[in-house]
Design a protein around this motif. Structure first.
Motif, PDB file in Angstrom:
ATOM      1  N   PHE A 158      -0.229  -3.824   1.881  1.00 30.33           N
ATOM      2  CA  PHE A 158       0.409  -3.350   0.633  1.00 30.33           C
ATOM      3  C   PHE A 158       2.160  -3.371   1.100  1.00 30.33           C
ATOM      4  N   SER A 159       2.757  -3.394  -0.049  1.00 27.35           N
ATOM      5  CA  SER A 159       4.460  -3.411   0.192  1.00 27.35           C
ATOM      6  C   SER A 159       4.966  -2.170   0.863  1.00 27.35           C
ATOM      7  N   LYS A 160       5.840  -2.575   1.460  1.00 22.24           N
ATOM      8  CA  LYS A 160       6.633  -1.435   2.151  1.00 22.24           C
ATOM      9  C   LYS A 160       6.808  -0.469   1.329  1.00 22.24           C
ATOM     10  N   SER A 161       7.342  -0.548   0.079  1.00 15.34           N
ATOM     11  CA  SER A 161       7.822   0.390  -0.664  1.00 15.34           C
ATOM     12  C   SER A 161       6.522   1.275  -1.321  1.00 15.34           C
ATOM     13  N   GLN A 162       5.415   0.633  -1.489  1.00 17.40           N
ATOM     14  CA  GLN A 162       4.076   1.376  -1.778  1.00 17.40           C
ATOM     15  C   GLN A 162       3.779   2.285  -0.503  1.00 17.40           C
ATOM     16  N   VAL A 163       3.901   1.702   0.640  1.00 24.43           N
ATOM     17  CA  VAL A 163       3.547   2.493   1.852  1.00 24.43           C
ATOM     18  C   VAL A 163       4.515   3.630   2.032  1.00 24.43           C
ATOM     19  N   GLY A 164       5.603   3.443   1.546  1.00 29.24           N
ATOM     20  CA  GLY A 164       6.703   4.421   1.632  1.00 29.24           C
ATOM     21  C   GLY A 164       6.409   5.530   0.853  1.00 29.24           C
ATOM     22  N   ARG A 165       6.008   5.196  -0.647  1.00 29.62           N
ATOM     23  CA  ARG A 165       5.536   6.349  -1.410  1.00 29.62           C
ATOM     24  C   ARG A 165       4.255   7.057  -0.967  1.00 29.62           C
ATOM     25  N   TRP A 166       3.348   6.295  -0.308  1.00 27.28           N
ATOM     26  CA  TRP A 166       2.235   7.147   0.352  1.00 27.28           C
ATOM     27  C   TRP A 166       2.710   8.073   1.475  1.00 27.28           C
ATOM     28  N   ASN A 167       3.735   7.936   2.098  1.00 26.98           N
ATOM     29  CA  ASN A 167       4.302   8.608   3.198  1.00 26.98           C
ATOM     30  C   ASN A 167       5.352   9.581   2.768  1.00 26.98           C
ATOM     31  N   SER A 168       5.589   9.650   1.462  1.00 23.04           N
ATOM     32  CA  SER A 168       6.704  10.578   0.921  1.00 23.04           C
ATOM     33  C   SER A 168       5.977  11.779   0.512  1.00 23.04           C
ATOM     34  N   PRO A 169       6.574  12.981   0.883  1.00 18.80           N
ATOM     35  CA  PRO A 169       5.996  14.103   0.472  1.00 18.80           C
ATOM     36  C   PRO A 169       6.137  14.574  -0.837  1.00 18.80           C
ATOM     37  N   ASN A 170       7.032  14.170  -1.607  1.00 21.32           N
ATOM     38  CA  ASN A 170       7.567  14.406  -2.899  1.00 21.32           C
ATOM     39  C   ASN A 170       6.892  13.287  -4.007  1.00 21.32           C
ATOM     40  N   ASP A 171       6.225  12.192  -3.403  1.00 15.77           N
ATOM     41  CA  ASP A 171       5.839  11.037  -4.342  1.00 15.77           C
ATOM     42  C   ASP A 171       4.155  11.294  -4.557  1.00 15.77           C
ATOM     43  N   PRO A 172       3.655  11.533  -5.762  1.00 17.45           N
ATOM     44  CA  PRO A 172       2.104  11.570  -5.819  1.00 17.45           C
ATOM     45  C   PRO A 172       1.246  10.626  -5.574  1.00 17.45           C
ATOM     46  N   ASP A 173       1.739   9.342  -5.046  1.00 12.49           N
ATOM     47  CA  ASP A 173       0.901   8.344  -4.860  1.00 12.49           C
ATOM     48  C   ASP A 173       0.064   8.551  -3.565  1.00 12.49           C
ATOM     49  N   LEU A 174      -1.356   8.370  -3.999  1.00 17.64           N
ATOM     50  CA  LEU A 174      -2.428   8.255  -2.833  1.00 17.64           C
ATOM     51  C   LEU A 174      -2.790   6.926  -2.491  1.00 17.64           C
ATOM     52  N   MET A 175      -3.255   6.841  -1.357  1.00 22.00           N
ATOM     53  CA  MET A 175      -3.700   5.596  -0.815  1.00 22.00           C
ATOM     54  C   MET A 175      -5.094   5.515  -1.242  1.00 22.00           C
ATOM     55  N   PRO A 176      -5.393   3.883  -1.744  1.00 24.62           N
ATOM     56  CA  PRO A 176      -6.735   3.532  -2.142  1.00 24.62           C
ATOM     57  C   PRO A 176      -7.736   3.696  -1.103  1.00 24.62           C
ATOM     58  N   ILE A 177      -9.160   3.952  -1.239  1.00 26.29           N
ATOM     59  CA  ILE A 177      -9.853   4.144  -0.102  1.00 26.29           C
ATOM     60  C   ILE A 177      -9.667   2.829   0.938  1.00 26.29           C
ATOM     61  N   GLY A 178      -9.807   1.532   0.434  1.00 27.47           N
ATOM     62  CA  GLY A 178      -9.787   0.587   1.327  1.00 27.47           C
ATOM     63  C   GLY A 178      -8.539   0.761   2.401  1.00 27.47           C
ATOM     64  N   ALA A 179      -7.454   1.093   2.207  1.00 31.59           N
ATOM     65  CA  ALA A 179      -6.401   1.431   2.869  1.00 31.59           C
ATOM     66  C   ALA A 179      -6.672   2.564   3.808  1.00 31.59           C
ATOM     67  N   VAL A 180      -7.124   3.586   3.312  1.00 33.41           N
ATOM     68  CA  VAL A 180      -7.716   4.595   4.210  1.00 33.41           C
ATOM     69  C   VAL A 180      -8.483   4.138   5.502  1.00 33.41           C
ATOM     70  N   VAL A 181      -9.730   3.501   5.011  1.00 33.79           N
ATOM     71  CA  VAL A 181     -10.603   3.140   6.031  1.00 33.79           C
ATOM     72  C   VAL A 181     -10.019   2.180   6.968  1.00 33.79           C
ATOM     73  N   ALA A 182      -9.109   1.333   6.356  1.00 34.18           N
ATOM     74  CA  ALA A 182      -8.592   0.374   7.426  1.00 34.18           C
ATOM     75  C   ALA A 182      -7.699   1.074   8.466  1.00 34.18           C
ATOM     76  N   LEU A 183      -6.868   2.087   7.823  1.00 31.99           N
ATOM     77  CA  LEU A 183      -6.088   2.715   8.982  1.00 31.99           C
ATOM     78  C   LEU A 183      -6.670   3.682   9.698  1.00 31.99           C
ATOM     79  N   GLU A 184      -7.624   4.495   9.341  1.00 30.56           N
ATOM     80  CA  GLU A 184      -8.357   5.298  10.192  1.00 30.56           C
ATOM     81  C   GLU A 184      -9.084   4.569  11.205  1.00 30.56           C
ATOM     82  N   ARG A 185      -9.549   3.453  11.084  1.00 28.85           N
ATOM     83  CA  ARG A 185     -10.425   2.401  11.707  1.00 28.85           C
ATOM     84  C   ARG A 185      -9.252   2.148  12.866  1.00 28.85           C
TER      85      ARG A 185
END
Length: 163
Positions: A31-58
């Motif tokens: 994913f783009s740096k700006s998208q990951v930045g939105r996931w990382n921001s406490p003030n942005d409502p964007d949530l990670m898609p399940i595929g990204a969650v699985v890859a990162l948790e792994r």
């Protein structure tokens, strides 16, 4: 946002941190740096898609977001690899739990000092509470190993003992 979404966002930030930060997450997920930045921001409502969650948790070996989702449904995840705590040190685990507890007390005290807790301060408290939760989990895992072994000799010794 409701409390559940704040917990998911906090878990996402922890996951990004444990995977090596935004740049590394971009590499892992594609994913783009700006998208990951939105996931990382406490003030942005964007949530990670399940595929990204699985890859990162792994990648980091910790089911941080999945645990929050399970807890929201009154469930709890268990670690199938309890042997990861084979080299348990109850004293070290207890010490880390106490250190994290003191850090949480300090962070909360600093946040409430002026009579107002800002969203940023609440995020700081949440981050320290997550570390405290992790330390408690490590202590509990160590206790489970000790119980499974039928006990463990204490590593404490009295100074001057045997002299």
């Amino acid at each position: 946002m409701d409390a559940f979404l704040f917990r998911v966002k906090a878990a996402q930030r922890d996951l990004i941190e444990r995977c090596g930060g935004i740049e590394r997450v971009v590499t892992i997920c594609g994913f783009s740096k700006s998208q990951v930045g939105r996931w990382n921001s406490p003030n942005d409502p964007d949530l990670m898609p399940i595929g990204a969650v699985v890859a990162l948790e792994r990648d980091c070996g910790q089911a941080l977001v999945t645990s929050v989702m399970a807890q929201a449904n009154t469930r709890r995840l268990t670690d199938p690899d309890i042997e990861r705590a084979q080299e348990v040190c109850l004293i070290r685990n207890h010490s880390e739990l106490m250190r994290q507890s003191a850090e949480l007390a300090h962070t909360v005290a600093m946040a409430i000092e002026d009579g107002q807790v800002s969203p940023s301060e609440a995020s700081s408290i949440d981050r320290v509470a997550a570390a405290l939760e992790h330390a408690a989990s490590n202590l509990r895992a160590g206790c489970a190993v000790i119980k499974a072994r039928g006990g463990q000799a204490s590593q404490l010794r009295v100074v001057g003992e045997g002299e």
